[in-house]
Design a protein around this motif. Structure first.
Motif, short mmCIF file in Angstrom:
data_model
loop_
_atom_site.label_atom_id
_atom_site.label_comp_id
_atom_site.label_asym_id
_atom_site.label_seq_id
_atom_site.Cartn_x
_atom_site.Cartn_y
_atom_site.Cartn_z
N GLY A 11 0.70 -1.19 0.22
CA GLY A 11 0.05 -0.04 -0.02
C GLY A 11 0.79 1.35 -0.18
N ARG A 12 2.19 1.30 0.19
CA ARG A 12 2.98 2.44 0.14
C ARG A 12 3.44 2.76 -1.20
NH1 ARG A 12 3.26 6.06 3.79
NH2 ARG A 12 3.34 4.61 5.30
N ILE A 13 3.16 3.86 -1.65
CA ILE A 13 3.68 4.31 -2.92
C ILE A 13 5.02 4.82 -3.02
CG2 ILE A 13 3.33 5.76 -4.88
CD1 ILE A 13 0.26 5.51 -4.44
N ASP A 14 5.87 4.28 -3.54
CA ASP A 14 7.53 4.52 -3.64
C ASP A 14 7.90 4.17 -5.09
OD1 ASP A 14 7.75 1.74 -3.76
OD2 ASP A 14 8.62 1.59 -1.76
N ASP A 15 9.26 4.24 -5.33
CA ASP A 15 9.61 4.17 -6.57
C ASP A 15 9.41 2.63 -7.16
OD1 ASP A 15 10.50 6.57 -6.86
OD2 ASP A 15 12.53 6.41 -6.33
N GLU A 16 9.70 1.77 -6.16
CA GLU A 16 9.54 0.38 -6.46
C GLU A 16 8.36 -0.06 -7.11
OE1 GLU A 16 10.63 -4.24 -4.93
OE2 GLU A 16 11.28 -2.53 -3.89
N TRP A 17 7.23 0.75 -6.14
CA TRP A 17 5.65 0.42 -6.52
C TRP A 17 5.30 1.06 -7.73
CZ3 TRP A 17 1.49 2.85 -7.90
CH2 TRP A 17 0.22 2.39 -7.44
N VAL A 18 6.04 2.15 -8.18
CA VAL A 18 5.57 2.63 -9.38
C VAL A 18 6.10 1.83 -10.58
CG1 VAL A 18 6.03 4.73 -10.78
CG2 VAL A 18 5.23 5.17 -8.63
N GLU A 19 7.38 1.36 -10.34
CA GLU A 19 8.00 0.65 -11.39
C GLU A 19 7.74 -0.85 -11.58
OE1 GLU A 19 12.06 1.36 -10.56
OE2 GLU A 19 11.92 3.61 -10.59
N LYS A 20 7.39 -1.56 -10.58
CA LYS A 20 7.06 -2.84 -10.66
C LYS A 20 5.69 -3.31 -10.10
CE LYS A 20 12.07 -3.94 -10.19
NZ LYS A 20 13.07 -4.50 -9.16
N HIS A 21 5.17 -2.64 -9.27
CA HIS A 21 3.91 -3.08 -8.46
C HIS A 21 2.78 -2.17 -8.57
CE1 HIS A 21 7.16 -5.87 -6.84
NE2 HIS A 21 7.43 -4.88 -6.06
N PHE A 22 2.73 -1.47 -9.77
CA PHE A 22 1.63 -0.42 -9.96
C PHE A 22 0.36 -1.17 -9.88
CE2 PHE A 22 -1.01 2.45 -12.16
CZ PHE A 22 -0.71 3.71 -11.97
N ASP A 23 -0.55 -0.68 -9.07
CA ASP A 23 -1.95 -1.18 -8.68
C ASP A 23 -2.83 -0.29 -9.03
OD1 ASP A 23 -4.39 -2.56 -8.13
OD2 ASP A 23 -3.60 -2.96 -6.09
N HIS A 24 -3.45 -0.06 -10.15
CA HIS A 24 -4.69 0.77 -10.55
C HIS A 24 -5.91 0.74 -9.66
CE1 HIS A 24 -5.92 -3.10 -12.06
NE2 HIS A 24 -7.18 -2.61 -12.42
N LEU A 25 -6.05 -0.29 -8.85
CA LEU A 25 -7.10 -0.37 -7.94
C LEU A 25 -6.75 0.22 -6.51
CD1 LEU A 25 -8.79 -3.83 -8.82
CD2 LEU A 25 -9.30 -1.54 -9.89
N SER A 26 -5.45 0.50 -6.31
CA SER A 26 -5.26 0.90 -5.06
C SER A 26 -5.77 2.47 -4.54
CB SER A 26 -3.40 1.13 -5.00
OG SER A 26 -3.20 1.83 -3.97
N PRO A 27 -6.41 2.37 -3.32
CA PRO A 27 -6.92 3.49 -2.64
C PRO A 27 -5.92 4.74 -2.39
CG PRO A 27 -7.60 1.65 -1.79
CD PRO A 27 -6.63 1.06 -2.41
N GLU A 28 -4.65 4.23 -2.30
CA GLU A 28 -3.34 5.05 -2.11
C GLU A 28 -3.25 5.97 -3.49
OE1 GLU A 28 -3.52 1.85 -0.92
OE2 GLU A 28 -3.47 2.65 1.15
N LEU A 29 -3.24 5.04 -4.74
CA LEU A 29 -3.26 5.65 -5.84
C LEU A 29 -4.32 6.79 -6.10
CD1 LEU A 29 -2.12 6.15 -8.67
CD2 LEU A 29 -3.49 4.02 -9.43
N GLY A 30 -5.65 6.28 -5.65
CA GLY A 30 -6.62 7.40 -5.80
C GLY A 30 -6.35 8.57 -5.12
N ARG A 31 -5.74 8.64 -4.01
CA ARG A 31 -5.71 9.67 -3.21
C ARG A 31 -4.54 10.54 -3.68
NH1 ARG A 31 -7.22 6.01 1.10
NH2 ARG A 31 -5.10 5.49 1.45
N ASP A 32 -3.52 9.93 -4.48
CA ASP A 32 -2.32 10.61 -4.76
C ASP A 32 -2.03 10.33 -6.48
OD1 ASP A 32 -0.14 12.31 -4.32
OD2 ASP A 32 1.21 10.74 -3.71
N LEU A 33 -3.09 10.52 -7.16
CA LEU A 33 -2.95 10.10 -8.44
C LEU A 33 -2.01 10.63 -9.34
CD1 LEU A 33 -4.23 8.32 -10.67
CD2 LEU A 33 -6.10 10.10 -11.12
N HIS A 34 -2.17 12.21 -9.39
CA HIS A 34 -1.45 12.87 -10.30
C HIS A 34 0.17 13.08 -10.04
CE1 HIS A 34 -4.68 14.09 -12.74
NE2 HIS A 34 -5.38 14.67 -11.78
#
Length: 411
Positions: free
Chosen positions: A9-32
């Motif tokens: 659930g923590r958005i960091d560089d590795e999340w963005v590069e390898k574990h991107f989850d389009h359904l993540s609530p964290e992504l919804g809160r910090d989309l742009h």
């Protein structure tokens, strides 16, 4: 922007590069901010989530995928996994050319600028009737009172010529069906489909009205009469394609106006800039977030090998803030002279209702600027977003200076 902690659930560089989850609530809160990081670090990245898929965030790469329908298909699903729903084929977004073109050619003529312009006066009347419903109170939930009912009431009445006695009921189904986070959404989706089926039966019995419904019912697809299932699917897309997306832009626009009252002041002083404002709202606050395509063959996008059968998730909202395409991309600029956003998509599946959406947004903004003063978000308001696919606020509670109803609109 980078977190010191990592983990689920923590958005960091590795999340963005390898574990991107389009359904993540964290992504919804910090989309742009997250998409900006993706554009700079890995504009075409592979995620290991949900069975694996690719994420494209630069405009150049997104156009490459969206416009090449021979390589990237819409037929295997228009998004990577979403909550299960009823088995319904929404046409023509789930088919590729040349079949897709046959469906589009049925509907496109009925949403040309010349046709849509004839709906301006009744649309303005509707906008003012809705504003009349809350303007004396000095407060409302803008989504509930205006943004969500407006596009559906306009479309069912002006485009489909739905029976007046059905408007409120069927618009209620459509509004609820568009809000996938609500438990009753799927039931309302089926009720909407049922209403469309009954509406089609009724229109078969009635004389032609020269509208898009007549065009759909009289169509030939691949040399044969259109089926009732195809007709329902086509009209279903016309309805759902423009409701929550337009509502979302209106809601996001209101949030921006509350946060930046100088925009409202500028538009009051220079109302001729309202069309420019609409384009900036679409670019910065577009609610059509992303969509996927499936590779038909091995190919390359952004220096990455995409293999046959792999999905590519295209982020329209990222393309619209691409630093390579827009100067000061995060700035709301009423004087922006070049605004080649793709808020309505790109390629053969580009939104057929873009002219209608622009007209609705322009008239709504015109009347909001004219009639609502001292607009601000209610203290402690919890906005929230419906999903990571549609950037529509769930609620936008606002305060404003109470005003007067336009009694003439009800005479």
């Amino acid at each position: 922007m980078e977190s010191a902690e990592t983990g689920p659930g923590r958005i960091d560089d590795e999340w963005v590069e390898k574990h991107f989850d389009h359904l993540s609530p964290e992504l919804g809160r910090d989309l742009h901010a997250t998409l900006a990081r993706a554009r700079s670090r890995c504009p075409v990245a592979h995620s290991d989530q949900h069975g694996g898929f690719w994420v494209a965030t630069r405009k150049e790469d997104i156009l490459r995928v969206a416009q090449d329908w021979k390589t990237f298909s819409s037929e295997d699903g228009i998004t990577v996994p979403v909550p299960p729903g009823p088995p319904m084929k929404i046409l023509p977004v789930t088919v590729d050319p040349p079949l897709q073109r046959e469906f589009r050619q049925l509907t496109n003529p009925y949403f040309r600028p010349a046709v849509v312009s004839e709906w301006e006066a009744p649309t303005r009347d509707l906008v003012n009737r809705l504003i009349d419903g809350f303007i004396e109170d000095g407060s409302c939930d803008f989504m509930e009172a205006f943004a969500r009912p407006f596009p559906g009431l306009a479309f069912f009445d002006l485009a489909l010529h739905a029976p007046a006695e059905d408007l409120d009921e069927v618009n209620g189904y459509a509004i609820m069906a568009s809000q996938l986070h609500r438990p009753e959404a799927m039931d309302c989706l089926m009720k909407l489909a049922g209403w469309i089926g009954q509406f089609i039966e009724r229109r078969h019995r009635e004389g032609p009205r020269g509208d898009v419904v007549d065009a759909v019912l009289a169509a030939e697809i691949e040399g044969r009469p259109i089926t009732d299932e195809e007709a329902v699917g086509t009209i279903h897309l016309l309805v759902l394609g423009g409701l929550e997306t337009t509502a979302g832009v209106l809601g996001m626009a209101m949030l921006r106006l509350c946060e930046h009252p100088e925009i409202l002041a500028a538009l009051r002083e220079r109302p001729e800039l309202i069309p420019n404002a609409v384009e900036e709202f679409l670019r910065l606050d577009g609610s059509f977030v992303c969509i996927a395509r499936t590779a038909r063959q091995d190919t390359e996008v952004g220096g990455q090998l995409i293999r046959t059968g792999e999905q590519v998730l295209m982020y329209w909202v990222s393309a619209n803030r691409d630093e390579a395409e827009f100067e000061n991309p995060d700035l709301f600029d009423l004087d922006r002279t070049r605004n080649s956003h793709i808020a309505f998509g790109a390629g053969p599946h580009r939104c057929a209702g873009s002219n209608l959406a622009r007209m609705n947004l322009r008239i709504a903004l015109d009347e909001i600027v004219r009639r609502l003063h001292d607009i601000r978000l209610q203290p402690g308001a919890d906005v929230g977003f419906m999903s990571t696919f549609n950037r529509a606020p769930i609620s936008v509670p606002i305060l404003f200076m109470p005003g007067e109803r336009l009694v003439a609109a009800h005479d």
